[in-house]
Design a protein around this motif. Structure first.
Motif, PDB file in Angstrom:
ATOM      1  N   ALA A 158       0.870  -1.175   0.000  1.00 27.58           N
ATOM      2  CA  ALA A 158       0.000   0.000   0.000  1.00 27.58           C
ATOM      3  C   ALA A 158       0.902   1.218   0.000  1.00 27.58           C
ATOM      4  CB  ALA A 158      -0.902  -0.008   1.232  1.00 27.58           C
ATOM      5  N   GLY A 159       0.827   2.021  -1.065  1.00 22.47           N
ATOM      6  CA  GLY A 159       1.699   3.174  -1.192  1.00 22.47           C
ATOM      7  C   GLY A 159       1.016   4.466  -0.766  1.00 22.47           C
ATOM      8  N   LYS A 160       1.584   5.565  -1.216  1.00 24.91           N
ATOM      9  CA  LYS A 160       1.026   6.876  -0.904  1.00 24.91           C
ATOM     10  C   LYS A 160      -0.340   7.037  -1.579  1.00 24.91           C
ATOM     11  CE  LYS A 160       5.131   8.203   0.780  1.00 24.91           C
ATOM     12  NZ  LYS A 160       5.400   8.491   2.204  1.00 24.91           N
ATOM     13  N   ASN A 161      -1.083   8.007  -1.074  1.00 21.83           N
ATOM     14  CA  ASN A 161      -2.373   8.362  -1.679  1.00 21.83           C
ATOM     15  C   ASN A 161      -3.360   7.205  -1.646  1.00 21.83           C
ATOM     16  OD1 ASN A 161      -4.018  10.338  -2.832  1.00 21.83           O
ATOM     17  ND2 ASN A 161      -3.599   9.646  -4.906  1.00 21.83           N
ATOM     18  N   THR A 162      -3.356   6.480  -0.510  1.00 26.86           N
ATOM     19  CA  THR A 162      -4.337   5.422  -0.260  1.00 26.86           C
ATOM     20  C   THR A 162      -4.914   5.612   1.127  1.00 26.86           C
ATOM     21  OG1 THR A 162      -2.663   3.922   0.666  1.00 26.86           O
ATOM     22  CG2 THR A 162      -3.094   3.749  -1.705  1.00 26.86           C
ATOM     23  N   PHE A 163      -6.056   4.999   1.379  1.00 32.33           N
ATOM     24  CA  PHE A 163      -6.658   5.092   2.706  1.00 32.33           C
ATOM     25  C   PHE A 163      -5.744   4.430   3.742  1.00 32.33           C
ATOM     26  CE2 PHE A 163      -9.587   3.793   6.115  1.00 32.33           C
ATOM     27  CZ  PHE A 163     -10.168   5.015   6.393  1.00 32.33           C
ATOM     28  N   ILE A 164      -5.112   3.324   3.359  1.00 31.88           N
ATOM     29  CA  ILE A 164      -4.197   2.645   4.273  1.00 31.88           C
ATOM     30  C   ILE A 164      -3.055   3.581   4.658  1.00 31.88           C
ATOM     31  CG2 ILE A 164      -2.498   0.774   4.459  1.00 31.88           C
ATOM     32  CD1 ILE A 164      -4.385  -0.911   2.683  1.00 31.88           C
ATOM     33  N   ASP A 165      -2.505   4.272   3.696  1.00 30.30           N
ATOM     34  CA  ASP A 165      -1.422   5.216   3.976  1.00 30.30           C
ATOM     35  C   ASP A 165      -1.879   6.304   4.945  1.00 30.30           C
ATOM     36  OD1 ASP A 165       1.292   6.368   3.339  1.00 30.30           O
ATOM     37  OD2 ASP A 165       0.052   8.013   2.612  1.00 30.30           O
ATOM     38  N   SER A 166      -3.118   6.767   4.777  1.00 28.71           N
ATOM     39  CA  SER A 166      -3.625   7.810   5.681  1.00 28.71           C
ATOM     40  C   SER A 166      -3.764   7.281   7.103  1.00 28.71           C
ATOM     41  CB  SER A 166      -4.967   8.351   5.187  1.00 28.71           C
ATOM     42  OG  SER A 166      -6.030   7.452   5.442  1.00 28.71           O
ATOM     43  N   MET A 167      -4.122   6.002   7.250  1.00 32.92           N
ATOM     44  CA  MET A 167      -4.203   5.409   8.583  1.00 32.92           C
ATOM     45  C   MET A 167      -2.811   5.274   9.196  1.00 32.92           C
ATOM     46  SD  MET A 167      -7.388   4.892   9.484  1.00 32.92           S
ATOM     47  CE  MET A 167      -7.647   6.525   8.739  1.00 32.92           C
ATOM     48  N   LEU A 168      -1.832   4.912   8.386  1.00 30.54           N
ATOM     49  CA  LEU A 168      -0.455   4.831   8.882  1.00 30.54           C
ATOM     50  C   LEU A 168       0.013   6.203   9.366  1.00 30.54           C
ATOM     51  CD1 LEU A 168       1.195   2.529   6.166  1.00 30.54           C
ATOM     52  CD2 LEU A 168       0.548   1.887   8.496  1.00 30.54           C
TER      53      LEU A 168
END
Length: 252
Positions: A158-168
């Motif tokens: 999961a890279g930048k500009n994803t919901f997962i990245d925002s949670m990280l």
């Protein structure tokens, strides 16, 4: 998507094309109005046995959806197939979300509440989610890097500009990959502090952890519940409690 979606004044037959939004619809009190869900709509657990399955998120069965005569279809720009959506919107009201962070998720929640006449319940859920996420402000990581893997053979991150990245980011982590969206992870070029192996879409297990640990002896590798990192509906209610446990585990 720059579209206007017109729905009847009373929505009574809903098809959901996204698992996290299906769970949200149930928590908004709309279970009896759900007439179609995907095979990946696993929450609540018995829903797929009680409601017509309409295929997967990427390969919806258009004829089956047509037979259900929905007056509202709810999808997501990232999770659904564009051709499916373009075919369905010719015949039915199709409302699409596009979620990259918590703010987007809360906006989606309220818009679905407006569409379905459940504004009061949606606002209640929104306020509870905000209150729960406020608990994370006092306990965060200290800028450690995380490689978040969602697939194997090849390894996909999961890279930048994803919901997962925002949670990280919400937890204070730095993404170990610099590319956007979901790039193939070139493991030889990475030295992450942590590696998170997600439970979905690829079901990483202990054996995968052990194999990667040999390659990354200095990294702390753990299995994580992917739903709390990537489901942007009402599952967000429980995400902060899970994240707090995760951070405590990492800090010990």
């Amino acid at each position: 998507m720059q579209r206007t979606v017109e729905v009847n004044s009373t929505v009574s037959r809903i098809v959901s094309l996204v698992p996290s939004q299906t769970e949200l619809l149930v928590d908004l009190g709309l279970r009896e109005k759900l007439v179609g869900v995907t095979k990946f709509c696993i929450h609540p657990t018995e829903l797929r046995r009680e409601v017509q399955q309409i295929g997967g998120t990427k390969n919806a069965k258009i004829d089956r959806i047509r037979s259900l005569k929905p007056d509202l279809i709810i999808g997501n720009k990232e999770e659904n197939n564009r051709a499916d959506i373009e075919a369905l919107e010719k015949e039915f009201p199709v409302w699409m979300s596009d979620v990259f962070n918590l703010e987007d998720a809360l906006d989606m929640l309220m818009r679905i509440g407006e569409l379905t006449g459940t504004e009061a319940k949606a606002l209640e859920l929104k306020e509870s989610i905000i209150q729960n996420f406020d608990q994370l402000k006092t306990l965060k990581s200290t800028g450690k890097s995380v490689l978040y893997l969602i697939w194997k053979d090849p390894y996909i991150a999961a890279g930048k500009n994803t919901f997962i990245d925002s949670m990280l980011k919400t937890l204070g982590f730095e993404n170990a990959v610099s590319e956007e969206r979901y790039p193939e992870a070139v493991l030889e070029t990475l030295v992450p502090d942590y590696i998170f192996l997600s439970s979905e879409p690829y079901p990483f297990k202990e054996k995968h952890l052990e194999a990667l640990q040999e390659q990354f002896p200095a990294s702390k590798i753990i299995l994580v519940d992917g739903e709390y990192f990537s489901w942007y509906g009402s599952r967000l209610l429980g995400a902060p409690a899970y994240f707090l446990k995760l951070l405590n585990l990492l800090h010990n």
